[in-house]
Design a protein around this motif. Structure first.
Motif, PDB file in Angstrom:
ATOM      1  N   VAL A 149       0.563  -0.947   0.114  1.00 28.29           N
ATOM      2  CA  VAL A 149      -0.342   0.089  -0.151  1.00 28.29           C
ATOM      3  C   VAL A 149       0.847   1.387   0.288  1.00 28.29           C
ATOM      4  CG1 VAL A 149      -1.876   1.438   0.723  1.00 28.29           C
ATOM      5  CG2 VAL A 149      -1.707  -1.551   1.555  1.00 28.29           C
ATOM      6  N   GLU A 161     -12.785  -3.782   9.652  1.00 30.38           N
ATOM      7  CA  GLU A 161     -12.433  -2.354  10.109  1.00 30.38           C
ATOM      8  C   GLU A 161     -13.151  -2.001  11.538  1.00 30.38           C
ATOM      9  OE1 GLU A 161     -12.625   0.114   6.822  1.00 30.38           O
ATOM     10  OE2 GLU A 161     -10.647  -0.793   5.931  1.00 30.38           O
ATOM     11  N   LEU A 197      -3.412  -0.066  11.020  1.00 30.86           N
ATOM     12  CA  LEU A 197      -4.020   0.083  10.001  1.00 30.86           C
ATOM     13  C   LEU A 197      -3.554   1.976   9.480  1.00 30.86           C
ATOM     14  CD1 LEU A 197      -5.535  -1.321   6.687  1.00 30.86           C
ATOM     15  CD2 LEU A 197      -3.168  -2.385   7.961  1.00 30.86           C
ATOM     16  N   ASP A 198      -3.749   2.297  10.184  1.00 23.45           N
ATOM     17  CA  ASP A 198      -3.660   4.696  10.060  1.00 23.45           C
ATOM     18  C   ASP A 198      -3.253   4.216  11.560  1.00 23.45           C
ATOM     19  OD1 ASP A 198      -3.322   6.334   9.320  1.00 23.45           O
ATOM     20  OD2 ASP A 198      -5.765   6.657   8.516  1.00 23.45           O
ATOM     21  N   VAL A 238      -7.727  -7.652   5.222  1.00 24.28           N
ATOM     22  CA  VAL A 238      -8.908  -7.117   6.342  1.00 24.28           C
ATOM     23  C   VAL A 238     -10.263  -7.953   5.804  1.00 24.28           C
ATOM     24  CG1 VAL A 238     -10.257  -5.147   6.586  1.00 24.28           C
ATOM     25  CG2 VAL A 238      -7.689  -4.596   5.922  1.00 24.28           C
ATOM     26  N   GLU A 289       3.796  -2.793   4.121  1.00 17.57           N
ATOM     27  CA  GLU A 289       2.498  -4.642   3.476  1.00 17.57           C
ATOM     28  C   GLU A 289       1.212  -4.431   3.894  1.00 17.57           C
ATOM     29  OE1 GLU A 289       2.923  -7.237   6.321  1.00 17.57           O
ATOM     30  OE2 GLU A 289       2.915  -5.868   7.640  1.00 17.57           O
ATOM     31  N   ALA A 290       0.311  -4.591   2.036  1.00 18.38           N
ATOM     32  CA  ALA A 290      -0.846  -5.022   2.422  1.00 18.38           C
ATOM     33  C   ALA A 290      -1.423  -5.908   2.983  1.00 18.38           C
ATOM     34  CB  ALA A 290      -1.195  -5.260   0.759  1.00 18.38           C
ATOM     35  N   ALA A 291      -2.111  -5.459   4.043  1.00 13.94           N
ATOM     36  CA  ALA A 291      -2.932  -6.495   5.137  1.00 13.94           C
ATOM     37  C   ALA A 291      -4.153  -6.998   4.081  1.00 13.94           C
ATOM     38  CB  ALA A 291      -3.231  -5.724   6.552  1.00 13.94           C
ATOM     39  N   GLY A 348      -8.608  11.494   5.766  1.00 13.03           N
ATOM     40  CA  GLY A 348      -9.439  11.695   4.570  1.00 13.03           C
ATOM     41  C   GLY A 348      -8.728  11.277   2.800  1.00 13.03           C
ATOM     42  N   ARG A 349      -7.320  10.960   3.533  1.00 17.07           N
ATOM     43  CA  ARG A 349      -6.454  10.408   1.953  1.00 17.07           C
ATOM     44  C   ARG A 349      -7.517   9.166   1.093  1.00 17.07           C
ATOM     45  NH1 ARG A 349      -1.992   8.986   4.760  1.00 17.07           N
ATOM     46  NH2 ARG A 349      -3.479   7.920   6.459  1.00 17.07           N
ATOM     47  N   GLY A 350      -8.233   8.189   1.538  1.00 20.41           N
ATOM     48  CA  GLY A 350      -8.264   7.250   1.092  1.00 20.41           C
ATOM     49  C   GLY A 350      -9.220   8.087  -0.135  1.00 20.41           C
ATOM     50  N   ILE A 380      -4.195   7.286  -1.216  1.00 22.72           N
ATOM     51  CA  ILE A 380      -4.022   5.204  -0.710  1.00 22.72           C
ATOM     52  C   ILE A 380      -3.913   4.417  -1.827  1.00 22.72           C
ATOM     53  CG2 ILE A 380      -4.326   3.995   0.710  1.00 22.72           C
ATOM     54  CD1 ILE A 380      -4.063   6.643   2.117  1.00 22.72           C
ATOM     55  N   LYS A 435       0.971   5.385   0.337  1.00 18.58           N
ATOM     56  CA  LYS A 435       0.223   6.818   1.366  1.00 18.58           C
ATOM     57  C   LYS A 435       0.874   7.929   1.757  1.00 18.58           C
ATOM     58  CE  LYS A 435      -2.314   4.423   4.528  1.00 18.58           C
ATOM     59  NZ  LYS A 435      -1.892   3.914   6.267  1.00 18.58           N
ATOM     60  N   ASN A 441      -7.548   4.754  12.264  1.00 12.54           N
ATOM     61  CA  ASN A 441      -8.820   3.865  12.249  1.00 12.54           C
ATOM     62  C   ASN A 441      -8.485   3.997  10.851  1.00 12.54           C
ATOM     63  OD1 ASN A 441     -11.356   4.000  11.081  1.00 12.54           O
ATOM     64  ND2 ASN A 441     -11.548   6.443  10.695  1.00 12.54           N
ATOM     65  N   PRO A 442      -8.297   2.980   9.930  1.00 14.00           N
ATOM     66  CA  PRO A 442      -9.197   1.398  10.847  1.00 14.00           C
ATOM     67  C   PRO A 442      -8.047   1.165  11.682  1.00 14.00           C
ATOM     68  CG  PRO A 442      -8.987   1.024   9.022  1.00 14.00           C
ATOM     69  CD  PRO A 442      -8.496   2.561   8.824  1.00 14.00           C
TER      70      PRO A 442
HETATM   71  P1  GDP Z   1      -7.309   8.140   5.401  1.00 14.14           P
HETATM   72  O1  GDP Z   1      -8.281   7.501   4.413  1.00 14.14           O
HETATM   73  O2  GDP Z   1      -6.527   9.519   5.456  1.00 14.14           O
HETATM   74  O3  GDP Z   1      -7.622   7.873   7.129  1.00 14.14           O
HETATM   75  O4  GDP Z   1      -6.247   7.094   5.534  1.00 14.14           O
HETATM   76  P2  GDP Z   1      -6.401   5.838   6.008  1.00 14.14           P
HETATM   77  O5  GDP Z   1      -4.280   4.543   6.109  1.00 14.14           O
HETATM   78  O6  GDP Z   1      -7.146   5.150   6.571  1.00 14.14           O
HETATM   79  O7  GDP Z   1      -6.221   4.528   4.637  1.00 14.14           O
HETATM   80  C1  GDP Z   1      -7.900   4.521   3.518  1.00 14.14           C
HETATM   81  C2  GDP Z   1      -8.519   3.292   3.509  1.00 14.14           C
HETATM   82  O8  GDP Z   1      -7.641   2.376   2.832  1.00 14.14           O
HETATM   83  C3  GDP Z   1      -8.562   2.098   4.892  1.00 14.14           C
HETATM   84  O9  GDP Z   1      -9.739   2.691   5.906  1.00 14.14           O
HETATM   85  C4  GDP Z   1      -8.589   1.150   4.245  1.00 14.14           C
HETATM   86  O10 GDP Z   1      -9.766   0.339   3.813  1.00 14.14           O
HETATM   87  C5  GDP Z   1      -7.771   1.456   2.960  1.00 14.14           C
HETATM   88  N1  GDP Z   1      -5.963   0.534   3.737  1.00 14.14           N
HETATM   89  C6  GDP Z   1      -5.087   0.445   3.840  1.00 14.14           C
HETATM   90  N2  GDP Z   1      -4.300   0.186   3.610  1.00 14.14           N
HETATM   91  C7  GDP Z   1      -4.902  -1.150   3.998  1.00 14.14           C
HETATM   92  C8  GDP Z   1      -4.167  -2.567   3.579  1.00 14.14           C
HETATM   93  O11 GDP Z   1      -2.805  -2.343   4.273  1.00 14.14           O
HETATM   94  N3  GDP Z   1      -4.576  -3.142   2.883  1.00 14.14           N
HETATM   95  C9  GDP Z   1      -5.851  -3.223   2.323  1.00 14.14           C
HETATM   96  N4  GDP Z   1      -6.750  -4.200   1.817  1.00 14.14           N
HETATM   97  N5  GDP Z   1      -6.368  -1.765   2.813  1.00 14.14           N
HETATM   98  C10 GDP Z   1      -6.076  -0.593   3.469  1.00 14.14           C
END
Ligand code: GDP
Ligand code: MN
Length: 382
Positions: free
Chosen positions: A43, A106, A211-212, A103, A99-101, A52-54, A59, A45, A198-199
């Motif tokens: 992943v 969440e 994960l975050d 999931v 590493e991509a975990a 709110g990056r996702g 992301i 990031k 979160n998450p």
């Molecule tokens: P935010 O949007 O800024 O809060 O960034 P986050 O780090 O929370 O990432 C947003 C979303 O990306 C998460 O809610 C996850 O659904 C997804 N995500 C992030 N890292 C991973 C990972 O390692 N594996 C998977 N499957 N999803 C991920």
């Protein structure tokens, strides 16, 4: 003060909060190398001081080191705009490659200061992820809260009660409780105002993983965390807010057009309320402090004038230790320096008020002197 996700996660790891393997990259080449180390699937990031990056494309889930390098090339050097940034966004200079975990679920976990509880509270939800704001607004029953005793800290039974409320499987109850206690310890020992995961995910093989990670630090406690002070990334901050921090002026930028110069935080808040009541909008909160000299007042006023949205200014000063003539001279110096002369409504009372008014009257600036805050507000009515 905010810190980046990778910095927050390094601290969390020190407190035994499990985080994914990963490293920081500043170039596509580095991203490629790290993804290779992680086994390809990873992943990418964007590291910015905003959530709110996702949803904003910050992301990216990638399958190969080549894709990681590509994603890095597309993100580095851009400005990311999320619902938590202004329209200009914030610069992306570094990426966290993880590493991509896998999931399975969440969750949400946070420690924050709750004014109503007059202390930290711990919040958890089984509906974590990118929609947590909607969950809080529309399904409050899915948001659980415990109030730790400030002396005892978060107790294991409280951690377990959150786990039960979320409906976690029996084998996750203890690990969750331990994780929450560790996050709470981090929050207290490092003087945070927010520690949020979160998450927090349950992985495919049944482990908990942050994960975050987000930490906000209490500026007023930074003096006892020299190691954390170094984590400051000025580039992520609003330039005017960064200038104010350097000048030791309490300033928060807002989106109105009335610049406000006030002494005292309470008076500054009351002033903003009065501005809002007459249908105008404050451009900022500003508390210049009680012991300012004319140079500091001038710096504060320069910051106000540095905001292109500011079309008029309200000065509300109750001169005690801070003398009115000092304020007046600071204002005049700033206007001369910046070369701006916006309409100003000035309400000054207290020490050396006559001298202060005289300085303003003789300055040639566009000043309206008034006696009360109500009168000042009337002048701003739209
Ligand atoms: P935010 O949007 O800024 O809060 O960034 P986050 O780090 O929370 O990432 C947003 C979303 O990306 C998460 O809610 C996850 O659904 C997804 N995500 C992030 N890292 C991973 C990972 O390692 N594996 C998977 N499957 N999803 C991920
Ligand atoms: Mn998140």
């Amino acid at each position: 003060m905010k810190v980046h996700e990778y910095q927050a996660k390094a601290l969390m790891a020190r407190y035994n909060v499990p985080v994914p393997h990963g490293k920081v990259a500043a170039t596509p080449q580095e991203a490629h190398a790290i993804a290779q180390e992680l086994g390809g699937k990873s992943v990418v990031k964007a590291q910015v001081h905003a959530g709110g990056r996702g949803k904003a494309g910050g992301i990216k889930l990638v399958a190969t080191p080549q894709e990681a390098a590509q994603a890095a090339g597309a993100l580095l050097g851009t400005r990311l705009v999320t619902h938590q940034t202004g329209p200009d966004g914030v610069p992306v200079r570094r990426l966290l490659i993880e590493e991509a975990a896998p999931v399975a679920q969440e969750l949400y976990l946070a420690v924050l200061v709750d004014p109503a509880a007059r202390g930290p509270v711990v919040i958890a939800s089984e509906a974590g992820g990118m929609e947590i704001e909607e969950v809080a607004a529309h399904s409050p029953a899915k948001v659980h809260r415990v109030v730790p005793d400030p002396v005892l800290g978060l107790m294991p039974f409280q951690g377990r009660s959150l786990a039960y409320a979320m409906g976690l499987k029996a084998e996750l109850v203890r690990p969750f409780s331990e994780l929450a206690i560790n996050l709470y310890r981090l929050f207290v020992e490092q003087d945070c105002t927010l520690a949020e995961v979160n998450p927090l995910v349950v992985t495919g093989d049944g482990r908990l993983l942050a994960l975050d990670g987000k930490l906000n630090l209490d500026d007023d406690a930074l003096f006892r965390h020299k190691d954390l002070e170094q984590l400051r990334d000025v580039e992520q901050e609003d330039p005017l807010e960064a200038q104010a921090a350097d000048a030791d002026v309490r300033y928060v930028r807002l989106d109105g057009d009335v610049g406000c110069l006030v002494n005292g935080a309470g008076l500054a808040m009351a002033t903003m309320d009065m501005v809002s009541r007459v249908g105008a909008k404050p451009a900022n909160f500003l508390d210049v402090g009680g012991s300012a000299d004319d140079a500091k007042v001038a710096r504060a006023f320069t910051i106000i004038l540095g905001d292109p949205n500011v079309k008029r200014v309200l000065v509300n000063v109750f001169g005690g230790i801070l003398r009115c003539d000092v304020v007046a001279r600071g204002i005049v110096a700033a206007c001369q320096q910046v070369g701006k002369n916006p309409p100003m409504v000035v309400r000054m009372l207290g020490t050396n008020v006559d001298e202060g008014r005289q300085v303003l009257r003789g300055s040639g600036l566009n000043v309206t002197l008034v006696d009360t805050l109500a009168e000042a507000a009337e002048r701003l009515r739209r």
